[in-house]
Design a protein around this motif. Structure first.
Motif, PDB file in Angstrom:
ATOM      1  N   SER A 115     -14.307  25.035  24.767  1.00 25.60           N
ATOM      2  CA  SER A 115     -15.255  24.042  24.091  1.00 25.60           C
ATOM      3  C   SER A 115     -16.566  24.465  23.910  1.00 25.60           C
ATOM      4  O   SER A 115     -17.088  25.092  24.807  1.00 25.60           O
ATOM      5  CB  SER A 115     -14.938  22.542  24.846  1.00 25.60           C
ATOM      6  OG  SER A 115     -16.124  21.837  24.426  1.00 25.60           O
ATOM      7  N   ALA A 116     -16.976  24.212  22.650  1.00 28.01           N
ATOM      8  CA  ALA A 116     -18.643  24.574  22.559  1.00 28.01           C
ATOM      9  C   ALA A 116     -19.505  23.595  23.117  1.00 28.01           C
ATOM     10  O   ALA A 116     -20.641  23.580  23.645  1.00 28.01           O
ATOM     11  CB  ALA A 116     -19.068  24.574  20.966  1.00 28.01           C
ATOM     12  N   GLY A 117     -18.911  22.390  23.256  1.00 23.14           N
ATOM     13  CA  GLY A 117     -19.643  21.259  24.056  1.00 23.14           C
ATOM     14  C   GLY A 117     -19.928  21.426  25.323  1.00 23.14           C
ATOM     15  O   GLY A 117     -19.500  22.397  25.995  1.00 23.14           O
ATOM     16  N   ARG A 118     -20.796  20.580  25.921  1.00 23.62           N
ATOM     17  CA  ARG A 118     -21.151  20.785  27.276  1.00 23.62           C
ATOM     18  C   ARG A 118     -20.547  19.949  28.254  1.00 23.62           C
ATOM     19  O   ARG A 118     -20.856  20.008  29.557  1.00 23.62           O
ATOM     20  CB  ARG A 118     -22.806  20.617  27.333  1.00 23.62           C
ATOM     21  CG  ARG A 118     -23.589  21.864  26.974  1.00 23.62           C
ATOM     22  CD  ARG A 118     -25.129  21.547  27.210  1.00 23.62           C
ATOM     23  NE  ARG A 118     -25.586  20.559  26.401  1.00 23.62           N
ATOM     24  CZ  ARG A 118     -26.835  19.889  26.596  1.00 23.62           C
ATOM     25  NH1 ARG A 118     -27.421  20.086  27.779  1.00 23.62           N
ATOM     26  NH2 ARG A 118     -27.170  19.066  25.902  1.00 23.62           N
ATOM     27  N   THR A 119     -19.736  18.775  27.668  1.00 25.10           N
ATOM     28  CA  THR A 119     -19.268  17.867  28.920  1.00 25.10           C
ATOM     29  C   THR A 119     -17.821  18.317  28.977  1.00 25.10           C
ATOM     30  O   THR A 119     -17.333  17.853  30.133  1.00 25.10           O
ATOM     31  CB  THR A 119     -19.181  16.662  28.183  1.00 25.10           C
ATOM     32  OG1 THR A 119     -18.757  16.662  26.707  1.00 25.10           O
ATOM     33  CG2 THR A 119     -20.607  15.988  28.148  1.00 25.10           C
ATOM     34  N   SER A 120     -17.052  18.917  28.172  1.00 26.50           N
ATOM     35  CA  SER A 120     -15.983  19.409  28.644  1.00 26.50           C
ATOM     36  C   SER A 120     -15.401  20.666  28.481  1.00 26.50           C
ATOM     37  O   SER A 120     -16.241  21.630  27.721  1.00 26.50           O
ATOM     38  CB  SER A 120     -14.435  18.576  27.719  1.00 26.50           C
ATOM     39  OG  SER A 120     -14.777  18.993  26.443  1.00 26.50           O
ATOM     40  N   LEU A 121     -14.704  21.354  29.323  1.00 24.44           N
ATOM     41  CA  LEU A 121     -14.318  22.758  29.503  1.00 24.44           C
ATOM     42  C   LEU A 121     -13.683  23.464  28.305  1.00 24.44           C
ATOM     43  O   LEU A 121     -14.062  24.530  28.073  1.00 24.44           O
ATOM     44  CB  LEU A 121     -13.918  23.137  30.742  1.00 24.44           C
ATOM     45  CG  LEU A 121     -14.541  22.517  31.876  1.00 24.44           C
ATOM     46  CD1 LEU A 121     -13.847  22.374  33.147  1.00 24.44           C
ATOM     47  CD2 LEU A 121     -16.082  22.986  31.942  1.00 24.44           C
ATOM     48  N   GLU A 122     -12.502  22.867  28.015  1.00 24.50           N
ATOM     49  CA  GLU A 122     -11.872  23.362  27.095  1.00 24.50           C
ATOM     50  C   GLU A 122     -11.161  22.131  26.255  1.00 24.50           C
ATOM     51  O   GLU A 122     -11.062  20.845  26.740  1.00 24.50           O
ATOM     52  CB  GLU A 122     -10.614  24.220  27.560  1.00 24.50           C
ATOM     53  CG  GLU A 122      -9.857  23.625  28.660  1.00 24.50           C
ATOM     54  CD  GLU A 122      -8.768  24.554  29.028  1.00 24.50           C
ATOM     55  OE1 GLU A 122      -9.008  25.671  29.437  1.00 24.50           O
ATOM     56  OE2 GLU A 122      -7.424  24.307  29.408  1.00 24.50           O
ATOM     57  N   GLN A 123     -11.005  22.429  24.889  1.00 23.39           N
ATOM     58  CA  GLN A 123     -10.408  21.509  24.183  1.00 23.39           C
ATOM     59  C   GLN A 123      -8.991  21.619  23.554  1.00 23.39           C
ATOM     60  O   GLN A 123      -8.977  22.836  23.297  1.00 23.39           O
ATOM     61  CB  GLN A 123     -11.630  21.441  22.993  1.00 23.39           C
ATOM     62  CG  GLN A 123     -11.282  20.287  21.955  1.00 23.39           C
ATOM     63  CD  GLN A 123     -12.072  20.423  20.669  1.00 23.39           C
ATOM     64  OE1 GLN A 123     -12.823  21.535  20.304  1.00 23.39           O
ATOM     65  NE2 GLN A 123     -12.021  19.543  19.903  1.00 23.39           N
ATOM     66  N   VAL A 124      -8.143  20.833  23.811  1.00 24.06           N
ATOM     67  CA  VAL A 124      -7.014  20.793  23.181  1.00 24.06           C
ATOM     68  C   VAL A 124      -6.810  20.426  21.611  1.00 24.06           C
ATOM     69  O   VAL A 124      -7.233  19.665  21.272  1.00 24.06           O
ATOM     70  CB  VAL A 124      -5.730  19.993  23.660  1.00 24.06           C
ATOM     71  CG1 VAL A 124      -4.343  20.154  23.308  1.00 24.06           C
ATOM     72  CG2 VAL A 124      -5.779  20.001  25.318  1.00 24.06           C
ATOM     73  N   VAL A 125      -6.574  21.712  20.903  1.00 20.00           N
ATOM     74  CA  VAL A 125      -6.691  21.718  19.352  1.00 20.00           C
ATOM     75  C   VAL A 125      -5.343  21.117  18.788  1.00 20.00           C
ATOM     76  O   VAL A 125      -5.410  20.819  17.551  1.00 20.00           O
ATOM     77  CB  VAL A 125      -7.315  22.844  18.738  1.00 20.00           C
ATOM     78  CG1 VAL A 125      -8.912  22.708  19.000  1.00 20.00           C
ATOM     79  CG2 VAL A 125      -6.497  24.023  18.990  1.00 20.00           C
ATOM     80  N   ALA A 126      -4.265  21.420  19.609  1.00 16.50           N
ATOM     81  CA  ALA A 126      -2.942  21.162  19.081  1.00 16.50           C
ATOM     82  C   ALA A 126      -2.051  20.821  20.261  1.00 16.50           C
ATOM     83  O   ALA A 126      -2.001  21.647  21.184  1.00 16.50           O
ATOM     84  CB  ALA A 126      -2.474  22.087  18.019  1.00 16.50           C
ATOM     85  N   ALA A 127      -1.264  19.932  20.097  1.00 20.48           N
ATOM     86  CA  ALA A 127      -0.308  19.662  21.293  1.00 20.48           C
ATOM     87  C   ALA A 127       1.146  19.748  20.851  1.00 20.48           C
ATOM     88  O   ALA A 127       1.410  19.457  19.702  1.00 20.48           O
ATOM     89  CB  ALA A 127      -0.440  18.185  21.828  1.00 20.48           C
ATOM     90  N   ASN A 128       1.944  20.110  21.472  1.00 18.55           N
ATOM     91  CA  ASN A 128       3.506  20.331  21.281  1.00 18.55           C
ATOM     92  C   ASN A 128       4.134  21.213  20.174  1.00 18.55           C
ATOM     93  O   ASN A 128       4.771  20.876  19.414  1.00 18.55           O
ATOM     94  CB  ASN A 128       4.015  18.662  21.315  1.00 18.55           C
ATOM     95  CG  ASN A 128       3.886  17.654  22.470  1.00 18.55           C
ATOM     96  OD1 ASN A 128       3.893  18.462  23.616  1.00 18.55           O
ATOM     97  ND2 ASN A 128       3.252  16.607  21.965  1.00 18.55           N
ATOM     98  N   VAL A 129       2.991  22.310  20.248  1.00 19.66           N
ATOM     99  CA  VAL A 129       3.489  23.129  19.199  1.00 19.66           C
ATOM    100  C   VAL A 129       4.603  24.071  20.037  1.00 19.66           C
ATOM    101  O   VAL A 129       4.821  24.267  20.970  1.00 19.66           O
ATOM    102  CB  VAL A 129       2.343  24.130  18.860  1.00 19.66           C
ATOM    103  CG1 VAL A 129       2.598  25.651  18.416  1.00 19.66           C
ATOM    104  CG2 VAL A 129       1.137  23.640  18.221  1.00 19.66           C
TER     105      VAL A 129
END
Ligand SMILES: Nc1nc2c(ncn2[C@@H]2O[C@H](COP(=O)(O)OP(=O)(O)OP(=O)(O)O)[C@@H](O)[C@H]2O)c(=O)[nH]1
Ligand SMILES: [Zn+2]
Length: 366
Positions: free
Chosen positions: A106-120
């Protein structure tokens, strides 16, 4: 599009699939009919949904959620024009555990990684045969795919432009351990049948690859219609697709394509296990190194270097592994630093609130 879409029994939640996540709401279709017209389901005020273990998470495209209607016995609309009759929004009440997750740093400062798609279910790693395939890029994308938990499949496009596509596919297969590699052409249709076989009902695929690799051409050919824009703006008979754009796109035979902007230009997320899967050959050799923490640089008794010296392991392969391992280590350090910063910020808030509470009670200032 089905006219007999499943209907939740009064009061019972319906299993639905998120086709797009928005602020405050998700667009959903019944999990049993992914081609149905999407309906809006409101999220709780904090925008998060509870998992069975109680943790609250923002839903993302591909998520399976429970939805309930405000009117008992509401049916899913049979077509787009019927949606007006169903003005009452559904409410999303819970999130099902994710079978797989495509994450990005994640580019954001508050979360470490971002789930961009689930259940692929399947990640198609698309690379062209002409110009020559970039093995390092294939290895990078395979690492991303393994990280997600979905099954990677390599698709080599533009087979019609080279004299020996199968020979080239065999070379790529050497760097894609445990992964099916298909040489295909959208011009003459060569090699597409095994890919069609992947598109079973309910299967969700994503397509990753460099610009110009042939992703859109491939997907459109598999779907038999234009589902992935080859240009910037998609225009069809009903005008531009903006508000109704869904990121879970029905393909053929009940399969869906996850086509989300979040997937474009995705970065590698630190994941040693994913690197081990992509570089299973290096990992196996490393087990025989004299030192368990061998960096395979110039340590004595390094089985990896020995394999390079004997020609068993291509030097390019080791260099590629090293590059991705460094990136993963860098990202892990950055994530740790971010975690530590978040923790400090949390403590600052807690102490501040504590002091405020003390002052509020008329306690002496510290
Ligand atoms: N000869 C030949 N050309 C192909 C084939 N597949 C794709 N192309 C061409 O390659 C170019 C790029 O294809 P796209 O499908 O737009 O590639 P993409 O990966 O979607 O690219 P981006 O949208 O930039 O990410 C286009 O000019 C296609 O016509 C193929 O099998 N054979
Ligand atoms: Zn070693």
């Amino acid at each position: 599009m089905s006219t007999s879409a499943p209907q939740p029994p009064a009061g019972a939640p319906l299993r639905a699939r998120v086709v797009r996540a928005e602020r405050g709401a998700v667009l959903v279709v019944p999990d049993a009919d992914l081609g149905a017209v999407a309906r809006r389901a409101e999220l709780p005020r904090d925008g998060l949904l509870p998992l069975p273990d109680g943790t609250r998470t923002p839903p993302t495209v591909g998520d399976v959620v429970d939805v309930v209607g405000d009117d008992a016995g509401e049916t899913w609309p049979a077509d787009e024009h019927a949606t007006a009759l169903h003005a009452t929004a559904l409410r999303a009440t819970g999130l099902h555990p994710r079978r797989t997750a495509v994450v990005r740093d994640s580019a954001g400062r508050t979360s470490l990684e971002q789930v961009v798609a689930a259940n692929v279910d399947v990640v198609l790693v698309v690379e062209h045969l002409d110009p020559d395939p970039d093995l390092g890029r294939v290895e990078r994308l395979l690492t991303l795919a393994w990280r997600s938990g979905a099954r990677p499949v390599v698709v080599l496009t533009k087979a019609d432009l080279v004299p020996d596509p199968d020979g080239m596919a065999a070379e790529v297969a050497q760097v894609a351990i445990g992964v099916d590699v298909h040489a295909v052409s959208v011009l003459d249709g060569a090699g597409l049948e095994p890919l069609r076989a992947l598109l079973a009902p309910g299967v969700a695929i994503v397509v990753v690859g460099a610009s110009g690799a042939g992703k859109s051409s491939l997907v459109n050919r598999l779907a038999g219609r234009e589902v992935m824009a080859t240009g910037e703006v998609r225009v069809d008979g009903r005008g531009r697709h903006t508000t109704t754009h869904r990121e879970l796109v029905p393909l053929a035979d009940g399969a869906v394509l996850v086509d989300t902007p979040g997937l474009r230009g995705i970065g590698l997320v630190a994941a040693p296990e994913a690197l081990d899967a992509t570089f299973a050959d290096v990992t196996a050799l490393a087990a025989a190194c004299r030192f368990t923490d061998c960096s395979h640089e110039r340590e004595p008794g390094c089985a990896v270097q020995a394999a390079v010296a004997s020609g068993e392991l291509p030097a390019r392969r080791l260099a590629s592994w090293r590059k991705l391992a460094r990136e993963a280590a860098y990202q892990a350090r950055r994530a740790d630093a971010r975690l530590a910063a978040e923790e400090r910020a949390r403590w600052r808030r807690i102490t501040r609130d504590h002091h405020r509470a003390l002052r509020g009670r008329g306690a002496p200032r510290p």
